[in-house]
Write a protein that holds these residues in place. Structure first.
Motif, PDB file in Angstrom:
ATOM      1  N   ILE A  38      32.106  53.679  33.661  1.00  0.00           N
ATOM      2  CA  ILE A  38      32.043  52.198  33.169  1.00  0.00           C
ATOM      3  C   ILE A  38      32.703  52.186  31.844  1.00  0.00           C
ATOM      4  O   ILE A  38      33.586  50.993  31.569  1.00  0.00           O
ATOM      5  N   GLY A  39      32.453  53.109  31.009  1.00  0.00           N
ATOM      6  CA  GLY A  39      33.106  52.966  29.514  1.00  0.00           C
ATOM      7  C   GLY A  39      34.545  53.100  29.741  1.00  0.00           C
ATOM      8  O   GLY A  39      35.456  52.372  28.994  1.00  0.00           O
ATOM      9  N   LEU A  44      39.816  50.606  29.274  1.00  0.00           N
ATOM     10  CA  LEU A  44      41.185  50.161  30.050  1.00  0.00           C
ATOM     11  C   LEU A  44      41.439  48.665  30.078  1.00  0.00           C
ATOM     12  O   LEU A  44      42.683  48.124  29.825  1.00  0.00           O
ATOM     13  N   SER A  45      40.388  47.985  30.249  1.00  0.00           N
ATOM     14  CA  SER A  45      40.338  46.573  30.326  1.00  0.00           C
ATOM     15  C   SER A  45      40.545  45.867  28.790  1.00  0.00           C
ATOM     16  O   SER A  45      41.620  44.966  28.603  1.00  0.00           O
ATOM     17  N   LEU A  46      40.310  46.438  27.814  1.00  0.00           N
ATOM     18  CA  LEU A  46      40.499  46.261  26.391  1.00  0.00           C
ATOM     19  C   LEU A  46      42.014  46.431  25.928  1.00  0.00           C
ATOM     20  O   LEU A  46      42.337  45.710  25.151  1.00  0.00           O
ATOM     21  N   ALA A  55      37.870  46.159  37.717  1.00  0.00           N
ATOM     22  CA  ALA A  55      38.018  45.683  36.273  1.00  0.00           C
ATOM     23  C   ALA A  55      36.487  45.507  36.107  1.00  0.00           C
ATOM     24  O   ALA A  55      35.787  44.899  36.997  1.00  0.00           O
ATOM     25  N   PRO A  56      36.119  45.315  34.661  1.00  0.00           N
ATOM     26  CA  PRO A  56      34.698  45.137  34.547  1.00  0.00           C
ATOM     27  C   PRO A  56      34.564  43.622  34.566  1.00  0.00           C
ATOM     28  O   PRO A  56      33.303  43.339  34.990  1.00  0.00           O
ATOM     29  N   PHE A  60      31.206  42.696  36.914  1.00  0.00           N
ATOM     30  CA  PHE A  60      29.906  41.784  36.610  1.00  0.00           C
ATOM     31  C   PHE A  60      30.133  40.604  37.399  1.00  0.00           C
ATOM     32  O   PHE A  60      29.071  39.837  37.727  1.00  0.00           O
ATOM     33  N   ALA A  61      31.180  39.970  37.790  1.00  0.00           N
ATOM     34  CA  ALA A  61      31.179  38.874  38.636  1.00  0.00           C
ATOM     35  C   ALA A  61      30.486  38.899  39.983  1.00  0.00           C
ATOM     36  O   ALA A  61      29.851  38.034  40.601  1.00  0.00           O
ATOM     37  N   SER A  62      31.072  40.116  40.541  1.00  0.00           N
ATOM     38  CA  SER A  62      30.267  40.434  42.081  1.00  0.00           C
ATOM     39  C   SER A  62      29.005  40.905  41.837  1.00  0.00           C
ATOM     40  O   SER A  62      28.073  40.341  42.641  1.00  0.00           O
ATOM     41  N   ALA A  63      28.502  41.270  40.574  1.00  0.00           N
ATOM     42  CA  ALA A  63      26.922  41.591  40.327  1.00  0.00           C
ATOM     43  C   ALA A  63      26.242  40.190  40.184  1.00  0.00           C
ATOM     44  O   ALA A  63      25.198  39.907  40.982  1.00  0.00           O
TER      45      ALA A  63
END
Length: 193
Positions: A38-39, A44-46, A55-56, A60-63
């Motif tokens: 996750i880190g 990588l997203s930043l 992608a984070p 989070f959207a799927s969660a």
């Protein structure tokens, strides 16, 4: 003398109960790997690089959108997570036992493996039944010893004498926890045994 007694009981408990360290280490390694993944995804997203797996923002959207999924899938996932949690809870609370028993002794901590106890009981049962030691099998569990004897064909065997011999040995060992014996003599004997 009481300090020795408490030391012996502590040593006996350590030898007869298994630690939970392997389960704890496995869970810690899994959690470390998930946290590292996750880190890595967040870094990588930043940096505006493509994600390794997810992608984070999508994660989070799927969660958050789990309630929009069909109820049977969410219910099945909930049951699986609950079962895993229950198994881990039971594994953490229940005492792990090794295949060993403590023998009564005031001078030292004496612990015997169940296989050693089974071997000794098999020898005594074979002698009491007047059969070859190869015709006796004994399995010792936490509170029970199962003795199975196959007599030589045509030779009678006194089951009461075998039971008495096995029980006498168990009483002499003074095992903790106490073990009771169940003796079974096969109805059909072996030829040439």
């Amino acid at each position: 003398m009481s300090t020795n007694t408490s030391l012996y009981s502590r040593l006996s408990r350590r030898e007869t109960h298994s630690p939970r360290s392997s389960l704890a280490i496995t869970l810690a390694v899994l959690l470390i790997l998930v946290a590292a993944w996750i880190g890595t995804e967040i870094v990588l997203s930043l940096l505006a690089l493509p994600a390794l797996l997810v992608a984070p923002a999508d994660m989070f959207a799927s969660a958050l959108g789990v309630l929009e999924q069909p109820a049977q899938y969410v219910g099945i996932a909930g049951v699986v997570v609950a079962i895993i949690g229950l198994v881990l809870l039971i594994a953490g609370i229940a005492p792990g036992r090794r295949a060993r028993h403590t023998l009564s002794s005031t001078r030292t901590a004496t612990v015997a493996d169940n296989a050693v106890i089974a071997s000794a009981l098999a020898r005594h049962a074979a002698h009491a039944g007047n059969v070859s030691p190869d015709n006796v099998t004994v399995s010792v569990s936490h509170r029970r010893a199962d003795v199975h004897l196959t007599p030589a064909s045509g030779l009678p065997v006194d089951a009461a004498a075998i039971t008495a011999a096995v029980n006498q040995q168990l009483e002499q060992y003074e095992l903790t926890p106490r073990v009771t014996a169940k003796v079974r003599v096969a109805e059909n004997g072996k030829v040439g045994a």
